[in-house]
Design a protein around this motif. Structure first.
Motif, PDB file in Angstrom:
ATOM      1  N   ASP A 463       0.951  -1.240  -0.206  1.00  0.00           N
ATOM      2  CA  ASP A 463      -0.050   0.002  -0.156  1.00  0.00           C
ATOM      3  C   ASP A 463       0.766   1.339   0.140  1.00  0.00           C
ATOM      4  O   ASP A 463       0.285   2.344  -0.290  1.00  0.00           O
ATOM      5  CB  ASP A 463      -0.968   0.077   1.171  1.00  0.00           C
ATOM      6  N   ASN A 464       1.919   1.122   0.513  1.00  0.00           N
ATOM      7  CA  ASN A 464       3.085   2.220   0.726  1.00  0.00           C
ATOM      8  C   ASN A 464       4.055   2.337  -0.577  1.00  0.00           C
ATOM      9  O   ASN A 464       4.710   3.233  -0.624  1.00  0.00           O
ATOM     10  CB  ASN A 464       3.868   2.226   1.808  1.00  0.00           C
ATOM     11  N   LYS A 465       3.849   1.418  -1.494  1.00  0.00           N
ATOM     12  CA  LYS A 465       4.704   1.473  -2.665  1.00  0.00           C
ATOM     13  C   LYS A 465       4.380   2.386  -3.777  1.00  0.00           C
ATOM     14  O   LYS A 465       3.291   2.321  -4.201  1.00  0.00           O
ATOM     15  CB  LYS A 465       4.690  -0.006  -3.360  1.00  0.00           C
ATOM     16  N   LEU A 466       5.460   3.344  -4.033  1.00  0.00           N
ATOM     17  CA  LEU A 466       4.863   4.231  -5.182  1.00  0.00           C
ATOM     18  C   LEU A 466       5.573   3.860  -6.444  1.00  0.00           C
ATOM     19  O   LEU A 466       4.947   4.413  -7.397  1.00  0.00           O
ATOM     20  CB  LEU A 466       5.905   5.606  -4.748  1.00  0.00           C
ATOM     21  N   GLY A 467       6.308   2.981  -6.715  1.00  0.00           N
ATOM     22  CA  GLY A 467       6.835   2.488  -8.220  1.00  0.00           C
ATOM     23  C   GLY A 467       8.286   1.577  -7.898  1.00  0.00           C
ATOM     24  O   GLY A 467       8.533   1.432  -6.590  1.00  0.00           O
ATOM     25  N   GLU A 468       8.574   1.371  -9.037  1.00  0.00           N
ATOM     26  CA  GLU A 468       9.807   0.716  -9.202  1.00  0.00           C
ATOM     27  C   GLU A 468      10.628   0.876 -10.080  1.00  0.00           C
ATOM     28  O   GLU A 468      10.186   1.146 -11.254  1.00  0.00           O
ATOM     29  CB  GLU A 468       9.603  -0.766  -9.065  1.00  0.00           C
ATOM     30  N   GLY A 469      11.769   1.188 -10.186  1.00  0.00           N
ATOM     31  CA  GLY A 469      12.899   1.703 -11.083  1.00  0.00           C
ATOM     32  C   GLY A 469      13.955   0.339 -11.044  1.00  0.00           C
ATOM     33  O   GLY A 469      14.199  -0.593 -10.489  1.00  0.00           O
ATOM     34  N   SER A 470      15.192   0.783 -11.858  1.00  0.00           N
ATOM     35  CA  SER A 470      16.212   0.183 -12.035  1.00  0.00           C
ATOM     36  C   SER A 470      17.093  -0.294 -10.737  1.00  0.00           C
ATOM     37  O   SER A 470      17.616  -1.182 -10.493  1.00  0.00           O
ATOM     38  CB  SER A 470      17.437   0.650 -12.976  1.00  0.00           C
ATOM     39  N   PHE A 471      16.893   0.846  -9.682  1.00  0.00           N
ATOM     40  CA  PHE A 471      17.678   0.706  -8.458  1.00  0.00           C
ATOM     41  C   PHE A 471      16.866  -0.426  -7.462  1.00  0.00           C
ATOM     42  O   PHE A 471      17.303  -1.137  -6.844  1.00  0.00           O
ATOM     43  CB  PHE A 471      17.397   2.206  -7.852  1.00  0.00           C
ATOM     44  N   GLY A 472      15.305  -0.262  -7.611  1.00  0.00           N
ATOM     45  CA  GLY A 472      14.471  -1.192  -6.980  1.00  0.00           C
ATOM     46  C   GLY A 472      13.252  -0.296  -6.468  1.00  0.00           C
ATOM     47  O   GLY A 472      13.088   0.542  -7.232  1.00  0.00           O
ATOM     48  N   PRO A 473      12.478  -1.048  -5.601  1.00  0.00           N
ATOM     49  CA  PRO A 473      11.425  -0.459  -5.263  1.00  0.00           C
ATOM     50  C   PRO A 473      11.517   0.951  -4.580  1.00  0.00           C
ATOM     51  O   PRO A 473      12.447   1.261  -3.891  1.00  0.00           O
ATOM     52  CB  PRO A 473      10.420  -1.306  -4.556  1.00  0.00           C
ATOM     53  N   VAL A 474      10.335   1.828  -4.748  1.00  0.00           N
ATOM     54  CA  VAL A 474      10.361   3.070  -3.859  1.00  0.00           C
ATOM     55  C   VAL A 474       9.100   3.136  -3.028  1.00  0.00           C
ATOM     56  O   VAL A 474       7.802   2.798  -3.754  1.00  0.00           O
ATOM     57  CB  VAL A 474      10.098   4.177  -4.971  1.00  0.00           C
ATOM     58  N   TYR A 475       9.169   3.570  -1.748  1.00  0.00           N
ATOM     59  CA  TYR A 475       8.204   3.471  -0.947  1.00  0.00           C
ATOM     60  C   TYR A 475       7.822   4.844  -0.090  1.00  0.00           C
ATOM     61  O   TYR A 475       8.779   5.560   0.010  1.00  0.00           O
ATOM     62  CB  TYR A 475       8.320   2.555   0.460  1.00  0.00           C
ATOM     63  N   ARG A 476       6.669   5.116   0.334  1.00  0.00           N
ATOM     64  CA  ARG A 476       6.342   6.251   0.738  1.00  0.00           C
ATOM     65  C   ARG A 476       6.277   5.910   2.204  1.00  0.00           C
ATOM     66  O   ARG A 476       5.950   4.740   2.547  1.00  0.00           O
ATOM     67  CB  ARG A 476       4.890   6.703   0.302  1.00  0.00           C
ATOM     68  N   GLY A 477       6.731   6.844   3.123  1.00  0.00           N
ATOM     69  CA  GLY A 477       6.721   6.637   4.752  1.00  0.00           C
ATOM     70  C   GLY A 477       6.616   7.799   5.394  1.00  0.00           C
ATOM     71  O   GLY A 477       6.592   8.811   4.822  1.00  0.00           O
ATOM     72  N   THR A 478       6.280   7.821   6.687  1.00  0.00           N
ATOM     73  CA  THR A 478       6.094   8.725   7.476  1.00  0.00           C
ATOM     74  C   THR A 478       6.894   8.291   8.686  1.00  0.00           C
ATOM     75  O   THR A 478       6.574   7.450   9.349  1.00  0.00           O
ATOM     76  CB  THR A 478       4.780   9.019   7.865  1.00  0.00           C
ATOM     77  N   GLY A 495      20.042  -3.763 -11.313  1.00  0.00           N
ATOM     78  CA  GLY A 495      21.076  -3.829 -12.077  1.00  0.00           C
ATOM     79  C   GLY A 495      22.128  -2.892 -11.575  1.00  0.00           C
ATOM     80  O   GLY A 495      23.413  -2.682 -11.997  1.00  0.00           O
ATOM     81  N   GLN A 496      21.818  -1.892 -10.570  1.00  0.00           N
ATOM     82  CA  GLN A 496      22.737  -1.067  -9.871  1.00  0.00           C
ATOM     83  C   GLN A 496      23.177  -1.767  -8.729  1.00  0.00           C
ATOM     84  O   GLN A 496      22.472  -2.549  -8.394  1.00  0.00           O
ATOM     85  CB  GLN A 496      22.038   0.273  -9.691  1.00  0.00           C
ATOM     86  N   GLY A 497      24.270  -1.446  -8.154  1.00  0.00           N
ATOM     87  CA  GLY A 497      24.791  -1.871  -6.840  1.00  0.00           C
ATOM     88  C   GLY A 497      25.314  -0.766  -5.978  1.00  0.00           C
ATOM     89  O   GLY A 497      25.078   0.096  -5.910  1.00  0.00           O
ATOM     90  N   VAL A 498      26.315  -1.305  -5.131  1.00  0.00           N
ATOM     91  CA  VAL A 498      26.777  -0.277  -3.958  1.00  0.00           C
ATOM     92  C   VAL A 498      27.624   0.464  -4.773  1.00  0.00           C
ATOM     93  O   VAL A 498      27.397   1.659  -4.160  1.00  0.00           O
ATOM     94  CB  VAL A 498      27.933  -1.542  -3.228  1.00  0.00           C
TER      95      VAL A 498
END
Length: 652
Positions: A463-478, A495-498
């Motif tokens: 429910d807090n997930k905003l989307g996902e890119g090459s880096f990984g998922p993006v979440y909204r938080g408070t 595909g991206q890393g450290v």
């Protein structure tokens, strides 16, 4: 087992009814698909609780999912639950060795799925029960531990992820090496130690201190069983303890009619990591460095301690004489050490015959720890105490006024310290150097504790997930103080890393511009790598310009403001910042929009830097960003004529 022995005592099909059995309105047994998965599982969830997704407390076929809705649950003689797929293949069974001639399946009010003898309604002796085979959740009344007679081991195992209930990397078990203690284990490695049995009760970090009912928590240790359980809250509210896919243990209470409230989270901080400081050392988050040797001990390898590697622990500063001259030194306020090497004691008294490990400061500890010490060391302690008492007498007699002044100063410092602590409450728990524009260590960028992140995002809820890119998922938080954040979580399959992760921190930690996204901090803890940004409520530019309906919401004034903002951000990166930065990944999805539709350039994982005297290289590399902006403008952000005009202006 022949399928023709199946009787109709309990039989239901997934396709006919999603709910198979209801237990007094509290729980339901049925088929479900978790998260975004299309696989089907037989499970138990809360019936009265209405959330966007079901709260699953038990799964039968967690390792072998059904691929369609043809599943059937039934009972086979002599009392075995069987889950069958569309080709009559057995997907899962209770596989009990106990038998009955009149098997009846029932979902109890407690959430326990049982098979019992239908001719003996008053009997609590079940042929089989789901409470003996927990998944990731411990419910009130469910035993966690081992039957010493049958060898039945009741333990928790995390889901692999929110879409896959199969056993993940983490388990919560009762260990019986030495005195019993609860351990969270990843593979074969102990991650953290929850609680230990001291002969009279359970001590340690506690969901076990879940004081939500009159009976509270019980730890039973006898000749047949060793187990823990907690009782249902007096309020009648639903309660559960869950081991999540990240290895974090959380205790929940249902805050009707709103949502689940996290009552306790473990680990609390970095000091909960098992054996972080090595033998004969104490972990204390309130001091720096975090690990220190017990009094009377010194670092085994001082050079390692200088670089914050404490794993080898400490050794005695004065060796033992190993005769009657040795004595014991008392330590208070300590977490009970690992009981792995404990092989004696009783009624609250334990004996260790090895190095004391996994010890931290606990203010409200009820245990004293006595460690053997050499006679010469004890003599030194007595001399110090005697000298200290004499100094105290002198100070009390001659320094009343200075002491009063110091008390006042101390009060002032305490007030200031509380303010600083309140502002920096989230700067704990992760270990990584912050890097400024020059690649030097910089401690101004906050580090966030994984526990705070889990709480802020509701355990990375879909429910807090905003989307996902090459880096990984993006979440909204408070955060606890109410600040909204956007969290980028590095995916294992990314595909991206450290390198890209550190690159983004390095480049934007010190960048301050209205049209660049603001990095609030980061977290690296275990395998988790996350970046925490300010939250921009209007998502990214591609959300608008590539949608026929939403694109009409962008007025000419908005478009000009967005174009101008992107240009100003690039000008700062290419020319005005100390390091000339080439973004190399300018695209609509990397342009975020704040509440006023102002653009913020984001995602610096692919960016590169050049020093100010590298003008020729800069001129060539700048074209990369300019070409990408021109392409973006020619797509849909501007009309064709205006787009070409603006593109020429940007290039020139």
């Amino acid at each position: 087992m022949a399928l023709d022995t199946i009787t109709p005592t309990l039989s239901i099909r997934d396709g006919e009814s999603e709910t198979i059995v209801s237990a007094g309105g509290s729980y339901e047994l049925g088929f479900f698909s978790p998260g975004n998965s299309k696989s089907r599982y037989l499970g138990i969830w809360y019936k009265k609780i209405s959330t966007t997704t079901r709260t699953i407390v038990w799964v039968a076929n967690r390792e072998v999912p059904l691929t369609d809705t043809s599943g059937v649950l039934t009972i086979a003689h002599p009392g075995i639950l069987v889950l069958i797929n569309g080709t009559n293949g057995i997907v899962w069974s209770s596989n009990t060795t106990r038998t009955t001639n009149s098997p009846v399946g029932q979902l109890l009010e407690s959430g326990n799925l049982v098979v019992k003898d239908g001719n003996n309604e008053n009997s609590d002796s079940f042929v089989w029960q789901s409470f003996d085979y927990p998944c990731d959740t411990l419910l009130p009344g469910m035993k966690f531990g081992r039957n010493l007679i049958t060898g039945l081991d009741r333990f928790l195992s995390s889901w692999k992820n929110t879409d896959d209930p199969s056993p993940g990397q983490f388990t919560l078990r009762l260990s019986f090496h030495g005195f019993p203690q609860a351990l969270v284990i990843k593979g074969q490695r102990v991650i953290y130690r929850l609680a230990s049995w001291d002969g009279s009760g359970v001590v340690g970090i506690i969901p076990w201190a879940l004081s939500i009912s009159a009976k509270g928590n019980e730890f039973e240790m006898n000749g047949n069983d060793v187990y823990y359980y907690f009782s249902k809250p007096n309020s009648g509210a639903f309660a559960r303890i869950v081991l999540n896919p990240s290895g974090i243990l959380q205790a929940y209470l249902w805050n009707d009619p709103f949502d689940w409230r996290i009552y306790i989270t473990v680990p609390v901080d970095q000091c909960d990591s098992c054996n972080l400081c090595g033998a004969y050392a104490i972990c204390n988050m309130k001091i720096a460095p975090t690990c220190t040797c017990l009094e009377g001990f010194i670092p085994k390898f001082p050079k390692n301690w200088n670089v914050l590697d404490w794993t080898e622990g400490c050794i005695r500063s004065i060796p033992l004489a190993c005769n009657n001259s040795d004595g014991f030194r008392k330590y208070t306020g300590l977490k009970l050490p690992d009981t792995f090497s404990c092989c004696g004691g009783g009624s609250g008294c334990l004996l260790w015959f090895g190095g004391l490990i996994d010890t931290r400061m606990i203010i409200d500890s009820l245990h004293d720890v006595f460690i053997r010490a050499a006679a010469s060391e004890l003599d030194q302690i007595k001399k110090k105490m005697h000298s200290s008492e004499k100094r105290k007498s002198v100070i009390i007699a001659s320094s009343v006024i200075p002491v009063t002044g110091m008390v006042i100063l101390g009060l002032i410092m305490r007030i200031l310290k509380k303010k600083v602590r309140k502002q920096g409450s989230r700067k704990r728990g992760c270990r990584m150097n912050n890097i400024n524009e020059d690649g030097e260590v910089d401690l101004e960028l906050p580090v966030f504790d994984l526990t705070l992140i889990v709480n802020a995002t509701h355990n990375f809820s879909n429910d807090n997930k905003l989307g996902e890119g090459s880096f990984g998922p993006v979440y909204r938080g408070t955060l606890m103080e109410g600040q909204e954040i956007a969290l980028k979580r590095l995916s294992k399959n990314s595909g991206q890393g450290v390198v890209e992760f550190k690159n983004e921190i390095k480049l934007i930690a010190k960048l301050q511009h209205w049209n660049l996204v603001k990095l609030l901090g980061f977290c690296i803890q275990g395998e988790e790598k996350m970046l925490i940004y300010e939250f921009n409520p209007n998502k990214s530019l591609d959300f608008f310009i590539f949608d026929k309906t939403r694109s009409k919401l962008l007025t000419w004034h908005m478009r000009m403001n967005i174009v101008g903002g992107i240009a100003r951000g690039l000008l700062y990166l290419h020319q005005d910042s100390r390091l000339r930065i080439i973004h190399r990944d300018i695209k609509a999805s990397n342009i975020l929009l704040d509440k006023d539709m102002n653009p913020k350039i984001s995602d610096f994982g692919m960016a590169r830097t050049f020093w100010g005297d590298q003008t020729e290289a800069n001129t060539e590399k700048n074209c990369w960003d300019i070409v990408m902006v021109t392409y973006l403008l020619n797509m849909q952000l501007m009309g064709s004529s205006q787009s070409n005009l603006m593109s020429l202006a940007l290039v020139s």
